[in-house]
Write a protein that holds these residues in place. Structure first.
Motif, PDB file in Angstrom:
ATOM      1  N   UNK A 245       0.824  -1.209   0.000  1.00 35.39           N
ATOM      2  CA  UNK A 245       0.000   0.000   0.000  1.00 35.39           C
ATOM      3  C   UNK A 245       0.858   1.258   0.000  1.00 35.39           C
ATOM      4  N   UNK A 246       1.985   1.231   0.722  1.00 35.41           N
ATOM      5  CA  UNK A 246       2.865   2.393   0.742  1.00 35.41           C
ATOM      6  C   UNK A 246       3.421   2.708  -0.633  1.00 35.41           C
ATOM      7  N   UNK A 247       3.817   1.686  -1.368  1.00 30.64           N
ATOM      8  CA  UNK A 247       4.372   1.900  -2.702  1.00 30.64           C
ATOM      9  C   UNK A 247       3.295   2.335  -3.695  1.00 30.64           C
ATOM     10  N   UNK A 248       2.063   1.865  -3.512  1.00 27.42           N
ATOM     11  CA  UNK A 248       0.975   2.328  -4.369  1.00 27.42           C
ATOM     12  C   UNK A 248       0.741   3.822  -4.183  1.00 27.42           C
ATOM     13  N   UNK A 249       0.751   4.263  -2.945  1.00 30.58           N
ATOM     14  CA  UNK A 249       0.527   5.686  -2.687  1.00 30.58           C
ATOM     15  C   UNK A 249       1.697   6.531  -3.183  1.00 30.58           C
ATOM     16  N   UNK A 250       2.893   5.994  -3.064  1.00 32.97           N
ATOM     17  CA  UNK A 250       4.042   6.714  -3.590  1.00 32.97           C
ATOM     18  C   UNK A 250       3.942   6.846  -5.108  1.00 32.97           C
ATOM     19  N   UNK A 251       3.547   5.776  -5.763  1.00 31.16           N
ATOM     20  CA  UNK A 251       3.426   5.803  -7.217  1.00 31.16           C
ATOM     21  C   UNK A 251       2.377   6.806  -7.673  1.00 31.16           C
TER      22      UNK A 251
END
Length: 729
Positions: A245-251
């Motif tokens: 989820x963290x990487x999705x939000x970063x993307x």
């Protein structure tokens, strides 16, 4: 259809089969030949794209990119055509540096549902603990444990002891979770500035809680502060490098900042973590299409080709974040990568930009009704490496099941925990916080009841022997008792092992001493005071008294599966002679009663009468028949055969109904023994006939004490003669 067209159709069918069989090289050659046979100036774009897929799957990413670029130049390329290429890029990330090979640390007090610090912890019957809200978000009916897949159902009661411990030992983290929930409510009401202020306060309390940064990134995104959103998302990724989820939000933050290539790298890394994530795959395909079309106008694809040739560069700041030391905190190895999240691509009316993941809210419970779990498996046909779906799942499962010593939790009163709270004061952590309320000792094999109270396993079982209610709140536990499988509370065991290893060692030593004492079949042997029992003769028992429930359970747990049987005595409590019984099977009932199938083993003489925990015990010595030789043996053999025939004739002459009842209870009469002294207890048929003969217990007891087979046979003959004379004619 001409023969040439028929041959072409057949070759295309072969190519499709080769692709499905993962023979990408053969499929690529067939497609290339078919393209060459086309008339000059005419391009079959469908074949060209299929060949590009084959090239991508065989690892020739640069050549595949050239073909996709050519199709984009003629407006023949759509985002859907790039599914294979995107999957191959993500798979290269897994192959080169699989996440399962990394050590993925999460806090021991992390909920496996929302990935946050446990708040209002609920321990399920399987022994795993989750936030109460996480369980309630799964719906009103039955739900599954996310660790062991065991079913559970409401109502969900907070684990009282664990909740008190968390509040006392981790007040800052508990406070931060409370603030997070308040901020979530404000966010849902579109009060974003107020929610932002609350999250700022929560982060000041728990600066290492990655969920707070992730949720604050959501608020910044709603306020169109994309730079701040990216900064918070990057912090969350550094604290939790393999959290999807963290990487999705970063993307998504990178997309809105116009950094398309960086966003593509993040989406590909998300797919490396979860190949089934539809959002990451869809967004990656769109970005890749835009980049291909954009670079086509410029004439070449330097950055894209570099990215494809060196997939490890895709991770960018993710790898660099791994070199950043994570502060000392509560840790456990836990690979939960495969539990990704599939999110609908509908727009969120509360967000000003529709490109943001629609159903993501600051609420960190990933198991809410809007979110659904996905598997990590992907289409086999588009995965070029040896990491097939099955191997990915096996790799993840192996990493997920990996255990490290409890000391690796790093729960040390002398260090600062994840909240920044100093536990240097001994008054904060006290072993008495983890005492059983029944035995007043440190919890050993702790279990938590459905009403939320925690006890030692043995303490709880003994209480339920007497009354099927919780010892503290008196709630009815009949259904819990009926399950008969009381699973230990894993988190409580970990806390005890980490905080109080010395106390646990002493507690375990005491328990093992008790077990060793119970395992001794000469001293303090449990005695069931009931009926007469004989060697080799079955003895079924109905157990309902609390003291004997405890006795039978102990016999099963320690592994001896043996106890003594004696008849009662008005003076001593039980007779001086008895028979050791071995448990063959136990059938438990929902109300705690049980039926025990046992059989006689050895005779014994009681040396000392005593009691333990409500049932009788005794120090015993075993007795055996004395052997004879020579003429005495010949006389004994003659007597034995004569009495056996007499007993057989008596049993044969019984009425059919009585004979049927005897056979159903004791089984058939044993055969005549060739060697009458082979068994130290004598021939089996002697004990069978004594059990069948209608004698009072007091008349049967002397036979059990005899050590002379001759005397026993003589006594049996006298009883049989009396029975034959008294039989009505």
């Amino acid at each position: 259809m001409s023969s040439q067209e028929a041959d072409s159709s057949l070759m295309l069918e072969f190519a499709a089969q080769a692709f499905q069989a993962r023979n990408f090289q053969l499929a690529c050659e067939i497609y290339e030949r078919q393209l060459e046979e086309k008339k000059a100036g005419l391009v079959d774009w469908g074949l060209l794209l299929k060949r590009a897929d084959c090239l991508a799957c065989s690892g020739k990413l640069e050549e595949a990119c050239d073909l996709f670029q050519k199709a984009a130049a003629h407006n023949k390329l759509s985002a859907d055509h790039l599914e294979t290429l995107v999957s191959c890029l993500a798979d290269h990330l897994w192959t080169r540096d699989p996440p399962a090979a990394q050590q993925h640390n999460t806090d021991a007090l992390t909920c496996r549902g929302c990935q946050g610090f446990l708040f209002e912890p609920v321990t399920l019957l399987c022994g795993h603990t989750f936030c109460k809200k996480c369980l309630e978000c799964q719906g009103a009916g039955k739900s599954e444990c996310k660790v062991c897949r065991a079913s559970s159902e409401p109502p969900y009661r907070v684990n009282v002891l664990l909740s008190n411990i968390l509040s006392k030992w981790f007040p800052g983290q508990v406070r931060s979770v409370q603030l997070r929930q308040v901020a979530n409510g404000l966010y849902q009401d579109c009060k974003w500035p107020e929610a932002l202020a609350i999250y700022n306060e929560a982060i000041s309390i728990a600066p290492q809680d990655y969920l707070l940064y992730s949720n604050r990134a959501m608020i910044h995104f709603s306020l169109k502060s994309y730079g701040c959103a990216l900064q918070d998302a990057e912090t969350a990724c550094k604290l939790q490098p393999y959290w999807l989820k963290g990487h999705l939000r970063k993307a998504q933050s990178l997309v809105n900042l116009g950094r398309s290539e960086d966003a593509l790298k993040e989406f590909l890394f998300c797919l490396a973590l979860d190949t089934g994530n539809k959002t990451a795959k869809s967004e990656a395909q769109k970005l890749l299409l835009n980049l291909l079309s954009l670079q086509n106008d410029q004439g070449d694809l330097p950055e894209i080709l570099q990215t494809m040739s060196h997939p490890l560069r895709l991770k960018g700041n993710v790898l660099s974040s791994l070199s950043t030391p994570i502060p000392q905190r509560l840790k456990m190895v836990n690979m939960d990568i495969k539990n990704g999240v599939t999110i609908s691509e509908e727009t969120d009316p509360k967000c000003s930009n529709s490109i943001w993941l629609s159903h993501q809210t600051p609420e960190t419970t990933l198991s809410c009704s809007e979110l659904t779990r996905t598997s990590t498996g992907g289409p086999l046909a588009i995965v070029p490496s040896t990491y097939t779906t099955r191997k990915r799942k096996a790799c993840l499962k192996e990493a997920e099941s990996e255990q490290i010593p409890c000391k690796a939790l790093n729960i040390d009163p002398a260090v600062t925990d994840i909240l920044g709270n100093d536990h240097s004061s001994d008054s904060c952590v006290d072993s008495s916080d983890l005492d059983c309320s029944l035995c007043m000792r440190l919890l050993y094999e702790p279990v938590t009841t459905p009403c939320g109270h925690t006890y030692c396993l043995k303490c709880l079982e003994r209480c339920l022997d007497h009354n099927p209610k919780c010892p503290l709140c008196k709630e009815d536990l009949c259904e819990y008792l009926a399950i008969r499988t009381f699973c230990k509370t894993k988190l409580m065991e970990d806390l005890i092992a980490s905080y109080f290893p010395d106390e646990l060692k002493d507690r375990k030593a005491v328990y093992e001493e008790e077990i060793a004492e119970l395992s001794n079949l000469n001293k303090n042997v449990p005695i069931f005071v009931c009926t007469m029992a004989y060697p080799t003769v079955p003895c079924p028992l109905h157990i309902f008294e609390p003291c004997y429930r405890l006795m039978i359970r102990r016999c099963m747990e320690i592994g001896t599966k043996q106890f003594g049987m004696c008849i009662g005595d008005s003076v001593k409590g039980f007779a001086d002679y008895g028979c050791l019984l071995e448990i063959r099977n136990v059938e438990f009932f929902a109300d705690g009663r049980s039926v025990v199938d046992s059989i006689g083993k050895r005779r014994f003489k009681v040396i000392r009468h005593s009691q333990r925990d409500g049932y009788n015990t005794a120090d015993i010595e075993y007795i055996e028949d004395h052997n004879v030789q020579g003429q005495e043996y010949e006389d004994l053999l003659t007597l034995h055969n004569s009495v056996y025939d007499q007993a057989f004739n008596w049993f044969t002459a019984l009425k059919p109904a009585l004979k049927s009842r005897i056979l159903s209870h004791f089984g058939p009469m044993p055969a005549n023994d060739c060697d009458v002294q082979a068994n130290p207890n004598g021939p089996a048929w002697c004990w069978w006939i004594l059990a069948v003969l209608p004698l009072e217990s007091r008349a049967q007891l002397p036979f059990l004490a005899m050590t002379s087979l001759k005397d026993r046979l003589t006594g049996i003959r006298r009883v049989l003669l009396f029975m034959c004379r008294s039989r009505p004619r």
